[in-house]
Design a protein around this motif. Structure first.
Motif: not given
Lengths: 210, 210
Positions: B179, B181, B195-205, B183, B185
């Motif tokens: 897992l 975290f 599995l990637n958990t990427d807070v910044l990607l989620e904020l961008h979404q 940012p 690849r």
């Protein structure tokens, strides 16, 4: 195209493409091909072309994408060309860690896209303390703070049992987009945007394949 | 059915179904219908039926699913009926927060599914310190620790620049599921699970839809 209708999975890849472009030195390359971008992003070239075709004619046949133009287009779509204000709701271990991460994060070349501008915690013992120079405030003042500091996104890092109430309070205060770290499904109106980040679900996904 | 071929999105819903069943009082209800489960999980009843049909004949027409049986089937698929040992690699803010969260987490009725059994950090000043009673160790000892404590999943919480090397070291030590975290690849062999958990990607979404 109604941008709200763009599937999350595409938006997520757009953010990955932007990151790849931002990380890439751009001194000597004015263009990037879909093959090059796909290798950086870890997807197929066809996927890159299909994703980007949703947003107009961005590439040139046989040449590729003009890097500066594509970067600025993606940054604009993802609001990475502006600062989006974020409130962290629940300043325990995770809320503190996320706040430090976001306030220190040196990643974005173009701009820090996200700025934590407010911290809230129900615990009176935490209120008045600071994290990274930012005051922890009483959620009672949330509506005022959200308006004054233009908060657009709420990060929910309260315990599971408190998450629904915290999200409802934030919604009343004017926040309509949430990144929820509590392991619970939030019941919010349909025009609210919620992304769930759930470490336990992700660990289960990994465990499934072991 | 080759379980490795089950799409992530289905596995994730299975974990949500299991959580819903675990949270539900089961004193008076021996059966749950796909409609009831779908309401708890926030999906359609057809989706519930389709997802569960992948794993055999679990329900009875007109009656629904036997709660205890479905729970135990899902728990077995998701390894929630056993303890999966986890190592946290990188004990900064986020690594510490996650360790505390996972070691304290009172969620699972059946069992704590995940146990953080090892912490690693390259920083000699952190080595020898403890988080939640667990020692921070030198990554040099990772192979030995992974073998002795049966570590199955590595949680990567090092800074972005160190993530690839940390994952490779963990892979050499025998961990094949991650897992991540950071940012970035990770470039790992195809039979590795990331599995990637990427807070910044989620904020961008989220920002995309604002």
């Amino acid at each position: 195209m109604d941008f709200r209708a763009v599937p999350d999975v595409i938006v997520r890849r757009l953010a990955i493409y932007l990151r790849c472009l931002q990380e890439r030195s751009q001194d000597d390359d004015d263009f990037i091909s879909s093959v090059q971008l796909s290798q950086l992003a870890g997807v197929t070239a066809a996927q890159v072309r299909k994703d980007l075709a949703n947003f107009g004619q961005l590439g040139k046949q046989g040449v590729g994408y003009e890097v500066i133009r594509l970067r600025s287009k993606l940054a604009s779509l993802l609001k990475a060309d502006q600062v989006v204000s974020v409130a962290v709701i629940g300043v325990g271990e995770l809320g503190t860690a996320l706040t430090r991460y976001l306030r220190r994060y040196p990643y974005m070349e173009l701009a820090h896209s996200f700025e934590v501008v407010a911290l809230f915690d129900l615990d009176p013992q935490k209120q008045g303390r600071e994290v990274e120079g930012l005051l922890i405030e009483d959620p009672e003042s949330m509506a005022k703070v959200v308006q004054e500091r233009h908060v657009r996104i709420g990060v929910i890092t309260v315990p599971r049992i408190a998450a629904q109430a915290a999200a409802e309070a934030a919604l009343r205060a004017g926040i309509t987009a949430f990144l929820n770290f509590a392991p619970v499904r939030l019941e919010l109106p349909p025009d609210t945007r919620v992304l769930n980040t759930d470490v336990l679900l992700e660990l289960h996904q990994l465990a499934f394949s072991l």
